[in-house]
Scaffold this motif. Sequence first.
Motif, mmCIF file in Angstrom:
data_model
loop_
_atom_site.group_PDB
_atom_site.id
_atom_site.type_symbol
_atom_site.label_atom_id
_atom_site.label_comp_id
_atom_site.label_asym_id
_atom_site.label_seq_id
_atom_site.Cartn_x
_atom_site.Cartn_y
_atom_site.Cartn_z
ATOM 1 N N PRO A 146 0.826 -1.206 0.000
ATOM 2 C CA PRO A 146 0.000 0.000 0.000
ATOM 3 C C PRO A 146 0.864 1.260 0.000
ATOM 4 C CG PRO A 146 0.114 -0.915 2.210
ATOM 5 C CD PRO A 146 0.871 -1.863 1.304
ATOM 6 N N ILE A 147 0.326 2.331 -0.588
ATOM 7 C CA ILE A 147 0.968 3.647 -0.533
ATOM 8 C C ILE A 147 0.191 4.501 0.465
ATOM 9 C CG2 ILE A 147 1.627 5.717 -1.810
ATOM 10 C CD1 ILE A 147 1.607 4.092 -4.367
ATOM 11 N N LEU A 148 0.891 4.975 1.487
ATOM 12 C CA LEU A 148 0.277 5.791 2.530
ATOM 13 C C LEU A 148 1.199 6.970 2.826
ATOM 14 C CD1 LEU A 148 -0.659 2.650 4.553
ATOM 15 C CD2 LEU A 148 -2.354 4.169 3.508
ATOM 16 N N SER A 149 0.739 7.891 3.669
ATOM 17 C CA SER A 149 1.533 9.099 3.885
ATOM 18 C C SER A 149 1.984 9.311 5.323
ATOM 19 C CB SER A 149 0.740 10.341 3.425
ATOM 20 O OG SER A 149 0.582 10.325 2.021
ATOM 21 N N ASP A 150 1.359 8.634 6.279
ATOM 22 C CA ASP A 150 1.783 8.839 7.667
ATOM 23 C C ASP A 150 1.472 7.600 8.503
ATOM 24 O OD1 ASP A 150 -0.955 8.924 8.094
ATOM 25 O OD2 ASP A 150 -1.015 11.058 8.631
ATOM 26 N N ALA A 151 1.956 7.613 9.732
ATOM 27 C CA ALA A 151 1.822 6.452 10.607
ATOM 28 C C ALA A 151 0.367 6.164 10.965
ATOM 29 C CB ALA A 151 2.646 6.665 11.877
ATOM 30 N N ARG A 152 -0.446 7.212 11.022
ATOM 31 C CA ARG A 152 -1.861 7.011 11.357
ATOM 32 C C ARG A 152 -2.549 6.158 10.305
ATOM 33 N NH1 ARG A 152 -6.324 11.907 12.008
ATOM 34 N NH2 ARG A 152 -8.124 10.576 12.442
ATOM 35 N N GLY A 153 -2.349 6.498 9.029
ATOM 36 C CA GLY A 153 -2.944 5.708 7.956
ATOM 37 C C GLY A 153 -2.376 4.303 7.907
ATOM 38 N N ILE A 154 -1.084 4.179 8.165
ATOM 39 C CA ILE A 154 -0.443 2.868 8.170
ATOM 40 C C ILE A 154 -1.031 1.990 9.267
ATOM 41 C CG2 ILE A 154 1.741 1.682 8.649
ATOM 42 C CD1 ILE A 154 3.116 4.065 7.193
ATOM 43 N N LEU A 156 -4.002 2.162 10.579
ATOM 44 C CA LEU A 156 -5.362 1.781 10.197
ATOM 45 C C LEU A 156 -5.341 0.590 9.248
ATOM 46 C CD1 LEU A 156 -8.420 2.208 10.006
ATOM 47 C CD2 LEU A 156 -7.990 3.927 8.242
ATOM 48 N N VAL A 157 -4.505 0.654 8.206
ATOM 49 C CA VAL A 157 -4.424 -0.440 7.243
ATOM 50 C C VAL A 157 -3.909 -1.715 7.911
ATOM 51 C CG1 VAL A 157 -3.210 -1.260 5.182
ATOM 52 C CG2 VAL A 157 -4.204 1.038 5.217
ATOM 53 N N LEU A 158 -2.904 -1.587 8.749
ATOM 54 C CA LEU A 158 -2.361 -2.772 9.419
ATOM 55 C C LEU A 158 -3.415 -3.456 10.278
ATOM 56 C CD1 LEU A 158 1.185 -1.532 10.523
ATOM 57 C CD2 LEU A 158 0.650 -3.190 8.736
ATOM 58 N N ARG A 159 -4.170 -2.690 11.048
ATOM 59 C CA ARG A 159 -5.194 -3.287 11.920
ATOM 60 C C ARG A 159 -6.263 -4.004 11.084
ATOM 61 N NH1 ARG A 159 -5.048 -2.084 17.235
ATOM 62 N NH2 ARG A 159 -3.818 -0.300 17.966
ATOM 63 N N GLU A 204 7.571 7.048 13.659
ATOM 64 C CA GLU A 204 6.261 6.699 14.197
ATOM 65 C C GLU A 204 5.758 5.371 13.640
ATOM 66 O OE1 GLU A 204 3.652 10.005 13.576
ATOM 67 O OE2 GLU A 204 4.541 11.180 15.218
ATOM 68 N N THR A 205 6.102 5.065 12.386
ATOM 69 C CA THR A 205 5.690 3.791 11.810
ATOM 70 C C THR A 205 6.412 2.622 12.480
ATOM 71 O OG1 THR A 205 5.192 4.824 9.682
ATOM 72 C CG2 THR A 205 5.555 2.451 9.685
ATOM 73 N N LEU A 206 7.686 2.780 12.739
ATOM 74 C CA LEU A 206 8.419 1.729 13.460
ATOM 75 C C LEU A 206 7.823 1.514 14.851
ATOM 76 C CD1 LEU A 206 12.092 2.636 12.427
ATOM 77 C CD2 LEU A 206 10.666 0.768 11.554
ATOM 78 N N ALA A 207 7.366 2.609 15.470
ATOM 79 C CA ALA A 207 6.712 2.499 16.774
ATOM 80 C C ALA A 207 5.381 1.753 16.651
ATOM 81 C CB ALA A 207 6.500 3.884 17.372
ATOM 82 N N PHE A 209 4.715 -0.637 14.473
ATOM 83 C CA PHE A 209 5.063 -2.064 14.364
ATOM 84 C C PHE A 209 5.273 -2.666 15.760
ATOM 85 C CE2 PHE A 209 7.248 -1.102 10.048
ATOM 86 C CZ PHE A 209 6.014 -1.082 9.420
ATOM 87 N N GLU A 210 6.015 -1.949 16.585
ATOM 88 C CA GLU A 210 6.292 -2.445 17.940
ATOM 89 C C GLU A 210 5.014 -2.533 18.766
ATOM 90 O OE1 GLU A 210 9.268 -1.426 21.726
ATOM 91 O OE2 GLU A 210 9.371 -0.249 19.870
ATOM 92 N N LYS A 211 4.176 -1.516 18.641
ATOM 93 C CA LYS A 211 2.914 -1.479 19.387
ATOM 94 C C LYS A 211 2.010 -2.646 19.011
ATOM 95 C CE LYS A 211 -1.223 1.436 19.822
ATOM 96 N NZ LYS A 211 -1.842 2.728 19.400
ATOM 97 N N LEU A 212 1.982 -2.976 17.728
ATOM 98 C CA LEU A 212 1.121 -4.056 17.247
ATOM 99 C C LEU A 212 1.769 -5.430 17.379
ATOM 100 C CD1 LEU A 212 -0.387 -2.422 14.025
ATOM 101 C CD2 LEU A 212 -1.412 -2.588 16.301
#
Length: 387
Positions: A146-154, A156-159, A204-207, A209-212
Motif C-alpha cells: 500500500p501507498i500511505l503518507s503517515d503512521a496514522r494511515g499505516i 489503520l491499514v495494518l489493523r 512513528e511507523t516503526l513504533a 510495528f512495535e505497538k502491534l
Amino acid sequence: MHTLQTQRFTIKNKSVLPVVQGGMGVGISAHRLAGSVAKLGGMGTISSVDLRRHHPDLMLRSSEDPSKANINACNLEALDREINAAKALAAGQGAIAVNIMKAVEAYPEYVRQACLSGADAIVVGAGLPLDLPDLTEAFPDVALIPILSDARGIQLVLRKWMRKNRLPDAIVIENPKFAAGHLGLAHVEQMDSPNYQFEVAIKETLAVFEKLGIAPIPLIVAGGISDPHQVQQLLDLGASAVQLGSAFAVTEEGDAHPNFKQVLIDAEPEDIVTFMSVAGLPARAVRTPWLDAYLHKESKLQQVAKERECSEGFDCLAFCGLRDGVAKSGQFCIDRQLAYALVGDVARGLFFRGSEALPLGKRIAPVRELMEYLLSTLTPASSTQTA
C-alpha cells in the motif's frame, strides 16, 4: 546488462535494490521502463491505467466498439501484454510491480489481471486498499504494497489487514509535499503537516510495528528524493528503499514521448503547481499551456458543474468530478489530458511532475546511470533489511 551490486532488501522471495521506480500513468511507466529497472536488479513498476494506448491494435478495436465493456477488456489485455513484456525484458532479475489506483473504477479487475499475468507485486495508492488481501487471496505469492503518507494511515491499514491474517510485504510512505501526480491528501492545506516528514513518519511507523507486536515491514519512502546522500540518510533512518517517479520518467528507457521528457526536464520550480484533480485529490504537475488555461477558467467551470456522460466512454475513475458534477473537484477529463502528454502534445497535455530537482539535472540518461548515481554512497557491505 548486468545487475548492480550493492545492498538490497527482500520483498517476498525477491531480492531488490533499495531504489524503486514508481508507477506513472497514463502509460508513462510501461513495460520498457519497468523491465529495464528490474533487469538491473531493481523493482520496476507498470502503471495499470489505460495501457491500450501503447497498443495500436487495441486502440483500433476500442474505436470500432467504444462500449465500456470492450474498452475495459482492451485495457486488461494491454496490462497482460505489458507485464509479460516487462518480465521478458527483466530476464528473471529484480521484480515487476503493478501500480493500481484505488480510485479507478476497474480497480478489482486490474488487481486480478495483474496477479493472473504474473506480477511480482501490487502497489495501491489514491485510497485505502482495505480490501486488497481479499482480492488477492488466491495469489499468496504476490507481494502487497500500500501507498500511505503517515503512521496514522499505516496503523489503520495494518489493523484491518491483521483481521484478515495478512500483512503488507512493504509499505510506500509518500510525502505529499514533494510527490508528483495524485497526492494522498484531503486538502492542499494539509501538505505541510509534520506527520508527513520522513523522519517523523519512519519513526512513528516503526513504533506502530512495535505497538502491534509485528516484525518491521520494509518501508519505501517517496517524494522529493534527488541525490545519493538523501538515499543514505533515509536508509540510516530505517527505510529499506526509496522510490522515485519523475527521475525515471525522463530516462532513455522511459515509455513516454521525448517531448514529455523534455517538458519535465525544462520545468523550473515556479512552473510546478498543485491543483485539484477530477479524482477529488490534489495533484502536482507542470504549468503547461493547457494547465495554465484550465486554472484561469477553473472557477467558472466549477460554477456550472453538472452530471454528464463520460467523454471517453469507460468511466476510468470510480469518482470523477467532471462526470459526477462535483464542483469542488477538477472539471476536465484526466484520461484525455494524460493521453496527450504520453504522445508529447505539449499544448494539450497534463504533465505530472514532482516538485524537486531531478537527480541528473537537465539530461535524458539511461536508467543504469540514474541507478548508479543514486546508489553511489552505498556499499555491498552495508546491512540489508528483509521481510
